[in-house]
Design an enzyme around this catalytic site. Sequence first.
Site, PDB file in Angstrom:
ATOM      1  CG  ASP A 191      22.515 -23.716  18.374  1.00 21.11           C
ATOM      2  OD1 ASP A 191      22.053 -24.827  18.084  1.00 21.11           O
ATOM      3  OD2 ASP A 191      21.787 -22.720  18.565  1.00 21.11           O
ATOM      4  CG  HIS A 254      19.256 -25.182  19.877  1.00 14.58           C
ATOM      5  ND1 HIS A 254      19.447 -25.213  18.522  1.00 14.58           N
ATOM      6  CD2 HIS A 254      17.932 -24.954  20.073  1.00 14.58           C
ATOM      7  CE1 HIS A 254      18.282 -24.993  17.907  1.00 14.58           C
ATOM      8  NE2 HIS A 254      17.346 -24.847  18.822  1.00 14.58           N
ATOM      9  CD  GLU A 318      13.845 -23.891  17.496  1.00 11.24           C
ATOM     10  OE1 GLU A 318      13.121 -23.527  16.579  1.00 11.24           O
ATOM     11  OE2 GLU A 318      15.100 -23.812  17.428  1.00 11.24           O
TER      12      GLU A 318
HETATM   13  C1  ACM Z   1      14.779 -19.507  18.529  1.00 10.50           C
HETATM   14  O1  ACM Z   1      14.591 -18.821  17.517  1.00 10.50           O
HETATM   15  N1  ACM Z   1      14.998 -20.813  18.406  1.00 10.50           N
HETATM   16  C2  ACM Z   1      14.763 -18.938  19.862  1.00 10.50           C
END
Ligand code: ACM
Length: 537
Positions: A191, A254, A318
Site C-alpha cells: 500500500d 495505493h 481509490e
Molecule cells: C477499500 O476499502 N479501499 C477497498
Amino acid sequence: MKKIFLSIALLCAASWVAPTVATAQNLVPIPLKMASAQGQPLVWQNVGQINCPDELANEKAHLLRVLADRAGITTLNDNGTAQITLSIDTSLNDDEAYTLSIDENGVNIAGKTAAGVFYGIMTMEQLMIDDNASARCIETNPITIEDAPRTHVRELMVDPCRIFVPYERLKEIVPEMARYKLNSIHLHLVDDQAWRIEIKKYPQLIEKSTSRVGMDDMLIPISGYYTQEQMKDFVKYCAQYHVMVVPEIEMPGHEVAAIHAFPELTCGGKQVPIRTTCGVSNELLCPGNEFTYEFLGNVFRELADVFPCKYVHLGGDEAGNPALDCWTTCEKDKKLKKELGITTTDRSENWKLQKYMFDRVIDTLRTKYDKVPMFWYETDFKKIQEGCVTFAWRNGLTEPAVEAAIKNNAKIMMCPGDYCYFDYPMAKGDMPEINWGMPVRTFETVYQFDPGWGQGEDFEKNNLFGVAGTLWSESINSPERIFYQAYPRSLILAEAGWSAQKNRSWKGFLKRSRPLMLDLQHRGITFSMPTEYIDLQ
Ligand code: ACM
C-alpha cells in the site's frame, strides 16, 4: 444506552467442576439440518478407538486436539466401547459438505473431501462447549447433522501495511477463523504506507519501503516484511486448516511504497516519500511506461511461486482523487491514449486506460500462471473482465456493484462497508486514535447482512462468490486489536457466508453465540462486546 465496553469476564463465573451436557444451542454457523436423536449421551471417556483412513491424517490430528482440549482426553480408554470414525463420502453434494452423528456408541463424521471432515470436527468441537466454557465436556447428547455451505469463499482480509503483523502473530489468526468455517485469508501486501513481501529481483522494496514512523496520530515505529520462505510456510500452515491464502498487489493506486523505491513507476518519475497518513494518494503507477508492466510482471512471477492459490487480488480501488487524475497530464499517458485511439476528454479516457492496464496484467496472470484475478469494484470502471471476481465494498454502493456483476455475468465477493468492514468500530469512540470518521457497525447491524442481497436464486447460483470481512489497519494499532475488531463479528460473517438464510435469526444467533464468546474469553482471545448485547442474551 450503555456504551461501555466490558470484558465478558465480569459477567460469568468460571468453574472447573461442573460436568457439562452440551446441546446444539452453540453452533455458529448454524448447520443446514440438525436433529436431536433418541438415546443415551456419548460419554467421551468411553471412546476407545478412532477409525480414519491415511488420507485424513491431518483431520485426525485436529480431532485429537479437540478431544484433549474439550474432554481432557490425551490417551484413549483401552476398555472404551465407543468409536470415532472419520471417512470420505463422495455421494455428498458439495466439496465442503459433511454429515455428523453422535450417539452413545460414538461419533461418525463423513465429508465429501477432507475439508468437509474438518468442518464436521469443528462442529463437533462446538457441541462440546457449554455455557460454562471452563468445564471439561463429560458427555454429549445424541444428534445428527447434515451440513453444506451457502457460499464457497468465506474470507478475512488482513492489512499488514499500515500496522505490521509479525509472521508468528499472523499465524495466530488462522486457527481462530477456521473454527467458524472461514476458509480464506486475503493478505493486503502492499500500500502507500509499506511494501511487505520480499521480491528477490527488487531488494530496494525491502530496503526502502518497509519501515517508517507513524500512522496518522499514532507516532509509533512500524516496520517489517514477510520473506518468501515465511509465506511458503504460511501457505502450508493454512492448508492444515483448509484456509487458502490470497495475495493482493494493488494497482494502479495505493502503490506509493513501490513508487518510493522506484520513482520511475509514477508519472513524471517523481521522488515520493512513504505515506504516514491514511487516505488516497494521487501518485499512481504510470500505464504509459513499459517499466510498470515489467515491474508487475516480475512481482507476479515471483508470487506465483510463493502462493499456489488460484486467486490474485489486483486492488483497483481509490486510485487518486479525482480518480486517475495524474494520467491526464502525463506525456507518456497522452501518447498511449493516442496509440490506443482513446479520444474522450471527459475523464472516461483515464478509465479506458485503466482497463487497458488491467487487461494486460490480467492476461499475463491468466496465460502464464493460470490465475483468476480479483479487484475492488469502482463504479466508473464498469466492465468486469470475463472470469474475474469483483468485490462490492463501498458503503452504500453495493447496488451498482451487484448490477454490474449480473450484467457482466461475473462473480462478486460481498464485503459491503455497510456490514463487513470490521476495522470500523462497534461503538462510537472505540478507536485508539483520532478516528478519521469511520462509521459504527454494531453487532446487530452486522447480523442484518444477507450476501444474497435480496437478488434471488439466479444471483446466488451465477454471481455470488462469497463473503469477506475487512481488517484495514489504519486504526488497528496492534496484532491483538485485529482480534478485537474481528471478533465476535466474524462469527456473523461466517454464518452469513455458510448458513442458509432461512435458518438464520438474530435472536437465535444471540443465544448460540454466547457460549462461543465465553469460549473466546476462556481461550484468551481478545474481542469487543458492548454490554447491551450481553443483556439481550
Ligand atoms: C477499500 O476499502 N479501499 C477497498
